[in-house]
Motif scaffolding. Structure first.
Motif, mmCIF file in Angstrom:
data_model
loop_
_atom_site.group_PDB
_atom_site.id
_atom_site.type_symbol
_atom_site.label_atom_id
_atom_site.label_comp_id
_atom_site.label_asym_id
_atom_site.label_seq_id
_atom_site.Cartn_x
_atom_site.Cartn_y
_atom_site.Cartn_z
ATOM 1 N N GLN A 88 0.567 -1.440 0.351
ATOM 2 C CA GLN A 88 -0.241 -0.153 -0.011
ATOM 3 C C GLN A 88 0.522 1.501 -0.179
ATOM 4 O OE1 GLN A 88 -2.398 -1.973 -0.558
ATOM 5 N NE2 GLN A 88 -4.163 -0.888 0.176
ATOM 6 N N LYS A 116 -14.458 1.342 -4.938
ATOM 7 C CA LYS A 116 -13.543 1.677 -6.285
ATOM 8 C C LYS A 116 -11.682 0.992 -5.588
ATOM 9 C CE LYS A 116 -16.083 5.478 -8.226
ATOM 10 N NZ LYS A 116 -16.333 6.656 -6.879
ATOM 11 N N ASP A 139 -9.603 -1.373 -7.270
ATOM 12 C CA ASP A 139 -8.710 -1.499 -7.533
ATOM 13 C C ASP A 139 -7.392 -2.529 -7.484
ATOM 14 O OD1 ASP A 139 -8.966 0.492 -9.547
ATOM 15 O OD2 ASP A 139 -9.074 2.314 -7.985
ATOM 16 N N SER A 140 -7.652 -3.034 -5.473
ATOM 17 C CA SER A 140 -7.010 -3.645 -5.032
ATOM 18 C C SER A 140 -6.530 -5.182 -6.143
ATOM 19 C CB SER A 140 -7.077 -3.745 -3.684
ATOM 20 O OG SER A 140 -6.038 -2.165 -3.499
ATOM 21 N N ASP A 197 -8.145 -6.264 -8.838
ATOM 22 C CA ASP A 197 -7.297 -5.672 -10.627
ATOM 23 C C ASP A 197 -5.703 -6.211 -10.384
ATOM 24 O OD1 ASP A 197 -9.561 -5.323 -11.554
ATOM 25 O OD2 ASP A 197 -8.960 -3.883 -12.109
ATOM 26 N N ARG A 251 -2.766 7.665 -12.063
ATOM 27 C CA ARG A 251 -1.579 6.865 -13.071
ATOM 28 C C ARG A 251 -1.598 7.553 -14.541
ATOM 29 N NH1 ARG A 251 -1.603 1.159 -11.744
ATOM 30 N NH2 ARG A 251 -2.964 1.000 -10.714
#
Lengths: 268, 268
Positions: free
Chosen positions: A109, A159, A163-164, A166, A201
């Motif tokens: 993280q 959300k 993402d985590s 993914d 990103r």
DNA sequence: GCCCCGAGTTGATCGGCATCAAAGGCTCAA
DNA sequence: TTGAGCCTTTGATGCCGATCAACTCGGGGC
């Protein structure tokens, strides 16, 4: 007048468990949160930026800042009092440890990311500071109360959790199918990307330089390898000119595009 | 009078893309959902069971049932029209496929579980029917509209996504640190557990028998192995008496506790 | 300066899984 | 019944990364 000064690093105590004395439960008007969070390095990228002002104020009233030295445990599955946090600076590692000593790092993280497991699940993870940390912490009770009061927070968390997931699935491909050489390149690329662009990103710079939050052993635990193998693959990347020789934890990437290429092609 | 009869399997058409004609957008009073969902095999375990009646009604108005034959693609990252679904029966596999042909199965969705990726992320996954499926489907627009209207749905999804993340992280340990023998035992144990107790986690029976939704190649793609290795490890488990010899896709577990033991100890 | 200690590197050898190869078994169609 | 085609099993061999071991490097204490 610089508001940051009032909440700057100089105010943090070095004792890991000491809380910032300005935080806590003092009831505040709307502007309190604005003031408290104004100097926050990750306020535009963290989950706080996605919720309504009212919810942000509730968050602002409940958090406390905390410094954690590298190596210290943030939470483990056997302790009952839950903790939630947003990483301000530093890196948290999530490790799956087994009785027989084997271990696998299953998550990192970075700043602006969320740490903690709402709705206690079945997982058996250990969260540790990989480097020195600054955290924006919430007690389990406080955070869950806010979540019940403001369901939008669940949306923001959803959300980030997606993402985590993914990321975890991308990592699963690496663990299952990539060669040692690709794995090491993947890890360095990922760390470079996330350290230099916290939260969002963008296209990464073609060259960059950073301090790794991970030792060789920890890199190996990320990658499903042994530390000797990691060391050899790093030597190879240096020989190729993708990395420049530098000190142990300092990485000097000469070509992010080459690094990315090596992270996806199995041949040496 | 049996309500199930009106929505039983005999009404499904065999064409994969045909929708059940009783579903759709006809406005309904509250009891419509109750009727439509009454015969649903997973209604007590799926995410529909966790939301308010009002939200459940909105869901009931929007879904359509769909049968999907084994092998067919449910969604891939390059198609734009999103789809969401709850698995009624069968198993969905999520595969990470690369241009060079390597692939890794990164998730299996069993009955009562949710399929789909809200808030389109960066992942590049292919969702396919591992076995013949019955799905309770939603178009992307319909589902997202319900989610905006009923934030509680995000909470229910958050819980499930966190569980998926726990599962993924457990799987990462397997991919990074377990031997081939442990991997095969882990997979069979997991499939047995989830096939026989859809939705909830109880103590599994000591023996059980089931049809695997996965071929040897697919098992290998789950485990980060080659199919020959999977085959050899299965032969070993049979030799130990943990599995009984049976036909290719039929698994006959003689001792779940032994199977679990082998899924965690590296020695043969 | 000295040693000590932990982290990292490099070398030599081993072993587990991949790879290549061939044969077995099942289903389906002629 | 026979043969084609696919999936699975089984065997032989090779290679990548693990393992064991020795050495280097850098920092801290005295």
């Amino acid at each position: 007048m610089k508001l940051e000064a009032a909440f700057g690093l100089s105010r943090y105590m070095s004792q890991p468990d000491c809380n910032d004395s300005m935080s806590g439960s003092r009831r505040g008007e709307g502007s309190l949160t604005r003031i408290k969070c104004q100097g926050c390095a990750v306020r535009t990228a963290s989950l706080c930026s996605e919720v309504s002002d009212e919810c942000a104020n509730a968050i602002g009233r409940a958090f406390h800042r905390r410094r954690v030295p590298a190596g210290q445990v943030i939470y483990s599955s056997d302790q009952k009092n839950k903790i939630f946090a947003v990483v301000i600076s530093g890196v948290v590692k999530l490790t799956n440890v087994r009785p027989d000593g084997r271990q696998q790092i299953v998550g990192l993280q970075f700043p602006a990311e969320f740490v903690g497991r709402p709705y206690s699940g079945t997982s058996n993870l250990l969260a540790e500071a990989a480097s020195n940390l600054e955290l924006c912490c919430f007690s389990g009770d406080a955070f869950e109360a806010i979540m019940r009061r403001y369901p939008e927070l669940e949306g923001a968390l959803l959300k980030r959790t997606l993402d985590s997931l993914d990321n975890a699935r991308e990592w699963m491909f690496m663990l299952g199918r990539k060669t040692a050489h690709e794995r090491v390149a993947s890890l360095i690329y990922m760390i470079a990307e996330r350290l230099t662009h916290p939260g969002n990103r963008k296209e990464p710079m073609e060259t960059c330089r950073f301090e790794s939050p991970l030792s060789r052993t920890e890199m190996a635990d990320c990658l499903g390898l042994r530390l000797e193998t990691v060391s050899r693959q790093l030597a190879l990347l240096k020989a190729k000119g993708v990395l420049a020789s530098s000190r142990n934890r300092t990485f000097d990437v000469r070509s992010m595009s080459e690094l990315r290429r090596w992270s996806e092609s199995p041949v040496e």
